[in-house]
Write an enzyme that holds these catalytic residues in place. Structure first.
Site, PDB file in Angstrom:
ATOM      1  N   ARG A 124      -9.395  38.685 -54.860  1.00 51.55           N
ATOM      2  CA  ARG A 124     -10.029  37.468 -55.410  1.00 51.55           C
ATOM      3  C   ARG A 124      -9.735  36.388 -54.624  1.00 51.55           C
ATOM      4  NH1 ARG A 124     -11.071  35.365 -60.881  1.00 51.55           N
ATOM      5  NH2 ARG A 124     -10.976  37.572 -61.601  1.00 51.55           N
ATOM      6  N   TYR A 233      -8.632  50.265 -58.276  1.00 52.62           N
ATOM      7  CA  TYR A 233      -9.352  50.363 -56.994  1.00 52.62           C
ATOM      8  C   TYR A 233      -8.630  49.866 -56.057  1.00 52.62           C
ATOM      9  CZ  TYR A 233     -10.970  45.585 -58.960  1.00 52.62           C
ATOM     10  OH  TYR A 233     -11.083  44.203 -59.252  1.00 52.62           O
TER      11      TYR A 233
END
Ligand code: FAD
Length: 402
Positions: A124, A233
């Site tokens: 992020r 992931y």
């Protein structure tokens, strides 16, 4: 990016008088920054007011689906994002205990061909940094850190007055509230509306783990349990695994990117899940805990010269990984609406923006809450195939070149 160097005294205005329209974006998150990058192309002054004194690198991954990467490509951010992102070959839905495959969606090249944008997974912080750099590169975005908006006043008629926590003020001809799920802008213009606690929490963590350390050859997997799930992931060029859960827990109400959770509690909550899940969460790392909230779709997003964008108007649970994607789509459509109608006809521009975006975001909010997306297959064409750059503007169609 133009960052003011001299402190502005309490009570003074931040933005000065000018002929060009002044646009104030409140919040420098994914949505606010994408919008600022695009607004810098228009003949206006762009001020972004962010409460944080500096940006922190939050330890979390993010899915950036093709509908978002396509929007970001038009904003000139995608090339930089690809540098640090992983591009999964597919999405696998698995049964929580046996690991049986429930559904598989090819991504990789297939996503680029089918939806005209890559499906990316990344840190992020890297995504945010790419936006910060792209905003700086425009030379036309004034970013003001340490500005927590506390009030808005449009009673004077010709400009909106913004007031910040430390007493500073600013004026703008258009204000966009991109200030997230607890939006002060929304509260000020729409009044209080109830935030709904879902009774669930998300644990999330980043684990240093090379591809070779996992038995199941999935690069993106969602493990579906009876009343809880976990998604895992790769990020960080395949050297780290990010996971995020949804687990029922009614006693925890805190929502913060920095609040730590207990690894023991997480491991207990995941009892019975496939050994591949435990391989990840048993690694030494820090886990963080986030109470999941959402809100019913709003009937309208704007009032006078103030409108909303992203989580400020349509917060959703992260089960379809679409919150930031919706904020980015909003930014493109708002930019196109302003380009089409100009700052001289703000009511039409804001109507076009809202009219184009309300139904789409309400649908994604509602479907996210149901948590059935890609559980047993189906086509995500309606979601990933959306092109914010060419979707007809409501009520008047228009094409705005990138
Ligand atoms: P935000 O990113 O919340 O930014 C708001 C900004 O406004 C912040 O910088 C804040 O400091 C600032 N601000 C707030 N109040 C004020 C104020 N009063 N004055 C000035 N500034 C203020 N989405 C995806 O697309 N993919 C995913 O994989 C995904 N995973 C997620 C996982 C979790 C656990 C969670 C909780 C969410 C996830 N989301 C995901 C959703 C996504 O994080 C949000 O939807 C997205 O960040 C919203 O962007 P935004 O710009 O609207 O708001």
């Amino acid at each position: 990016m133009n960052t003011p160097t001299s402190p502005v005294p309490t009570g003074a205005t931040v933005a000065g008088a000018t002929d060009r329209p002044r646009v104030a974006v409140v919040g420098a998150g994914m949505g606010g920054l994408t919008l600022a990058i695009l607004l810098a192309r228009l003949p206006c002054i762009v001020d972004v007011y962010e409460q944080a004194p500096a940006f922190a690198r939050v330890g979390a991954g993010i899915n950036v689906s093709p509908n978002a990467t396509r929007a970001l490509d038009g904003a000139g951010v995608l090339t930089e994002m690809r540098r640090t992102a992983c591009r999964p070959a597919g999405w696998t839905s698995r049964s929580w205990d046996t690991g049986d495959v429930l559904a598989y969606l090819p991504l990789g090249d297939e996503a680029e061909k089918r939806y005209h944008g890559p499906f990316l997974q990344m840190h992020r912080g890297d995504f945010h940094q790419a936006l910060v750099e792209a905003a700086a590169a425009t030379g036309g975005v004034n970013l003001h850190h340490g500005h927590r908006l506390v009030g808005l006043d449009q009673s004077a008629g010709d400009a909106v007055r913004l007031t910040f926590a430390d007493g500073r003020t600013a004026e703008a001809d258009l204000v966009i509230g991109a200030d997230g799920i607890h939006s002060q802008v929304r509260r000020t213009v729409m009044g209080e509306s109830e935030l709904h606690f879902t009774g669930r929490v998300a644990y999330r963590g980043v684990v240093e783990m090379d591809r070779g350390q996992r038995d199941v050859d999935d690069d993106f997997v969602k493990w579906w349990g009876p009343d809880r799930h976990i998604v895992a992931y790769y990020i960080g060029a395949g050297r780290e695994v990010y996971y995020v859960t949804s687990i029922p827990e009614t006693s925890w109400r805190e929502e913060s990117w920095s609040t730590r959770g207990s690894l023991d509690d997480l491991r207990e909550a995941m009892d019975g899940f496939h050994s591949d899940v435990h391989k990840v969460i048993n690694m030494p790392h820090a886990t963080y805990k986030w109470a999941l909230y959402d809100r019913q779709p709003l009937a309208t997003w704007h009032d006078g010269a103030v409108t909303l964008l992203g989580d400020a108007c349509h917060p959703m649970v992260p089960y379809m990984a679409q919150g930031a994607a919706m904020a980015v789509e909003d930014a493109v459509v708002l930019y196109r609406s302003l380009t089409r109608h100009g700052f001289g006809d703000l009511p039409r521009a804001l109507d076009a923006y809202e009219g184009t975006r309300l139904a789409r975001t309400a649908q994604v909010q509602t479907e996210s809450a149901q948590n059935t997306f890609m559980r047993s297959g189906g086509s995500p064409q309606w979601l990933y195939g959306y092109d914010a750059w060419s979707v007809p503007l409501t009520p008047a169609d228009s094409e705005v070149s990138r």
